[in-house]
Write a protein that holds these residues in place. Structure first.
Motif, short mmCIF file in Angstrom:
data_model
loop_
_atom_site.label_atom_id
_atom_site.label_comp_id
_atom_site.label_asym_id
_atom_site.label_seq_id
_atom_site.Cartn_x
_atom_site.Cartn_y
_atom_site.Cartn_z
N ASN A 90 0.83 -1.21 0.00
CA ASN A 90 0.00 0.00 0.00
C ASN A 90 0.86 1.26 0.00
OD1 ASN A 90 -2.18 -1.67 0.12
ND2 ASN A 90 -2.99 -0.89 2.04
N SER B 89 -8.19 -0.60 -5.15
CA SER B 89 -7.62 -1.35 -4.02
C SER B 89 -8.03 -0.77 -2.68
CB SER B 89 -6.08 -1.36 -4.13
OG SER B 89 -5.67 -1.94 -5.35
N SER C 106 -3.40 -5.89 -8.27
CA SER C 106 -2.76 -4.58 -8.09
C SER C 106 -1.32 -4.62 -8.58
CB SER C 106 -2.81 -4.18 -6.61
OG SER C 106 -2.13 -2.97 -6.39
N TYR D 124 -7.20 -7.34 1.64
CA TYR D 124 -7.66 -7.68 0.29
C TYR D 124 -6.66 -8.55 -0.42
CZ TYR D 124 -4.53 -3.90 -0.94
OH TYR D 124 -3.42 -3.08 -1.08
#
Length: 718
Positions: free
Chosen positions: A523, A698, A662, A718
């Protein structure tokens, strides 16, 4: 052929073996069988040795070793000793090995003996090392970089040999828990700075070799150690050799800048040393009374205090500078998980954050027109003597008529010299193509970064040219761009003053972090890419006239307290046109054979390389890798659209904690940016859109969430 009767006889005889012998036979058979079953090596140990073998370029001299699978304990791999199914010793000394030693050694939890000395290993010592070592010998190689902080966690370590390498930088304060260490050899490197105060905790250290380095300061921290073999020769030590050390049978101290004359007395309240005790006995013999001795000592202390006070006022920075410089200025910020933080840490962090924001707001009011940035920035300290912006002769050359200009404060050279300890080596943050950057600290605790630009880059047009540069940079205002807060132009010096980022650069997080630091989560990496893309988009498509950065790289991406990125060196592209050397191996677009060839499309390429760093955790160019892997773009590009290959490209520090979709979208964006033909690369606005869609899908926050933004658990949703 034996008869049936004889067969029966033998069978019967076997059955009639006395029961104690039968029992012994069964026990032996079971033991052999158990050993055979247990010879299968623990899978985590096998994986670590597989990576180590590959990192060493799969050397043929390591009999039995494999790049995947195998049974090190059962198949007797060269240099490997086991106990049961666990590897306990690794001895690969003097085998002509090269490359690196891998990144998964922390999985070897039962290894207590690790010797890879007298080989040709290079690059940084990995921060992931076997955690329970009693002996580690990496001597006689070509390791460079810092001594990894992960050594601080090896509480059972008894012998440490890092000598005869190319290690550099300061030693971190990492020795507090190494109370079992008896022998340490750091000699023949390029280590610098003062000895860390945690040396005091080495309560069983008997042998210490520090010779042939660049250590500075005193060696007083060694005074109370139980040393019987000490070598500190050929360094830059100063002060006096403590009397406690002079009693060591084997001591070498030559090649330093020791002070002459008698050493000063110990500070009041400290334990008297041997010298004081001997002096007291001698005074008693000479007939001097205690009062007379006290009077002499008091007079000496008063005179010494006056001299030191006068000297410190003229030539030394305040004490808090010295204390600050005892710490490593390049140690990366360490984001910890919530469970590892003190109970009041978050409260203190938020309090400090509010104070910084408050200070920024008040500073903005004092400097007319200075706009607040969403990023945390440290502005001008109230104690700084600022020249009048309107009355400064240099400022007359600045373009202050444009409405978009912002008034920038003028700092005096004297103030910056004081705040940087006269630009001391201990305050050096980094050195680039156009100059050095120093940390400036003020008495109230506020910190700034000062960039000293190489005077040779002005070619006789220093004043007017520098005025133009300051004027142009003052107009660049974006949350993801480092903010210029001042300048200095005196006595041939030209300096730019910026906000300071305690977290350092993205380069440090990706390539210089140690085992004490948590790696950036997926992230956080995506957010850093998006924030940096916003900054480049602003320079290319919003700022007028369009600005080409020409030096986009991970070391120019600074991270604030929430790990939000700020792009530095914006507006300095004009200097790179006069620099002949390569701007950064691995970052340059193929068409940029010279700095003047840079365009917005070459900036896009450099940004793509940064994204590739975030994806792989690798350096853009790494000479320690096999030849076909040394250039990151050349090696990784063909694999960016291969799902299976892509999974192997990902930074191992992520431990697989990322969403595959992602990752694939991120890789697609990288592939667009690093295309060899500039006309096929997208504009930065398109790259921003791609990353924004990735973030939205995301559910990643576009701003940092404080320290928690770097926790691995972020990716579990996720």
């Amino acid at each position: 052929m034996p008869s049936i009767d004889s067969f029966k006889y033998h069978t019967y005889s076997f059955v009639r073996i006395p029961s104690p012998w039968a029992l012994l036979y069964c026990l032996v058979l079971c033991s052999v069988t158990a050993n055979f079953v247990q010879s299968k090596t623990d899978s985590s140990d096998v994986s670590a040795l597989n990576v180590m073998y590959t990192s060493m370029n799969s050397p043929s001299q390591l009999d039995g070793w494999k790049s995947s699978g195998g049974d090190p304990c059962g198949q007797s791999w060269k240099g490997i000793t086991c106990s049961g199914s666990k590897v306990t010793e690794i001895d690969l000394s003097d085998l002509g090995l090269s490359g690196s030693i891998g990144y998964k050694l922390s999985g070897l939890e039962s290894v207590t003996y690790f010797d890879v000395s007298k080989n040709n290993f290079n690059g940084n010592i990995p921060y992931q090392l076997p955690p329970n070592l009693k002996l580690m010998d990496l001597s006689g190689n070509e390791f460079n970089g810092n001594v990894p902080y992960s050594i601080s966690q090896m509480t059972d370590l008894k012998e440490l040999y890092l000598n005869n390498n190319q290690l550099n930088g300061q030693l971190s304060d990492m020795f507090g828990q190494l109370s079992k260490l008896t022998k340490m050899d750091l000699s023949s490197n390029s280590l610098s700075g003062d000895l860390p105060q945690s040396f005091k905790n080495l309560s069983t250290l008997s042998t210490l070799y520090l010779q042939n380095n660049k250590f500075t300061g005193s060696i007083n921290v060694l005074s109370n150690l139980p040393l019987d073999d000490l070598n500190v020769a050929n360094n830059k030590f100063t002060g006096w050799i403590p009397n406690e050390l002079k009693n060591i049978d084997n001591i070498k101290t030559g090649g330093n800048s020791w002070s002459s004359g008698p050493a000063p007395p110990p500070p009041p309240g400290t334990k008297s040393d041997t010298r004081a005790s001997q002096s007291h006995k001698e005074n008693e013999k000479s007939g001097l009374s205690g009062v007379a001795i006290a009077g002499i000592v008091l007079g000496f202390l008063i005179i010494l205090g006056i001299v030191i006070n006068l000297f410190s006022r003229r030539s030394t920075p305040p004490p808090h500078y010295i204390e600050d410089d005892m710490l490593s200025p390049r140690r990366p910020f360490t984001p910890l998980s919530s469970s590892e933080l003190p109970s009041d840490f978050h409260a203190k962090s938020h309090k400090d954050f509010r104070e910084l924001k408050s200070f920024k707001s008040s500073s903005s009011n004092r400097i007319k027109g200075l706009q607040a940035s969403p990023s945390i920035s440290l502005k001008l300290p109230s104690s700084t003597r600022l020249q009048s912006f309107s009355n400064n002769e240099f400022t007359n050359n600045l373009d202050v008529k444009t409405s978009s200009s912002v008034a920038i404060a003028s700092y005096s050279l004297a103030d910056l010299q004081t705040a940087t300890g006269n630009f001391a080596t201990g305050r050096l943050l980094g050195e680039g193509s156009i100059g050095r950057v120093y940390r400036a600290k003020y008495a109230d605790g506020r910190v700034l970064a000062v960039k000293k630009i190489d005077s040779s880059l002005f070619h006789g047009e220093r004043g007017e040219r520098f005025a133009d540069i300051v004027s142009n940079i003052s107009k660049i205002r974006h949350p993801n761009v480092t903010e210029l807060v001042g300048y200095c132009t005196e006595q041939g010096q030209n300096m730019l003053v910026y906000e300071y980022f305690r977290n350092g650069s993205l380069h440090e997080f990706l390539h210089l972090s140690d085992d004490f630091s948590k790696p950036l989560t997926w992230n956080t990496r995506v957010r850093i890419a998006l924030g940096t893309a916003h900054a480049v988009e602003y320079l290319h498509e919003v700022y007028s006239p369009s600005c080409v950065h020409k030096n986009i790289k991970s070391s120019n991406i600074l991270l604030d307290t929430e790990l939000n990125p700020c792009l530095s060196d914006c507006g300095l592209a004009t200097f790179f046109e006069r620099i002949s050397q390569n701007l950064g191996t691995g970052y340059n677009a193929p068409e940029c054979t010279k700095p003047s060839a840079y365009t917005v499309k070459s900036d896009v390429y450099s940004f793509g390389v940064v994204m590739l760093e975030l994806l792989t955790g690798r350096l853009p160019f790494d000479s320690s890798k096999p030849r076909y892997e040394q250039y990151l773009v050349r090696w990784a590009s063909p694999q960016l659209h291969d799902i299976d290959a892509l999974a192997k490209l990902v930074d191992p520090a992520l431990h697989g904690l990322y969403p595959p979709k992602s990752l694939s979208q991120f890789a697609d964006a990288v592939a667009l940016c690093v295309q060899s033909e500039p006309e096929f690369r997208p504009p930065m606005s398109e790259v921003v859109q791609i990353l924004q869609r990735l973030v939205q899908r995301s559910g990643i926050s576009q701003r940092g969430d404080g320290l928690g933004a770097s926790q691995r658990t972020d990716d579990s949703d996720y």
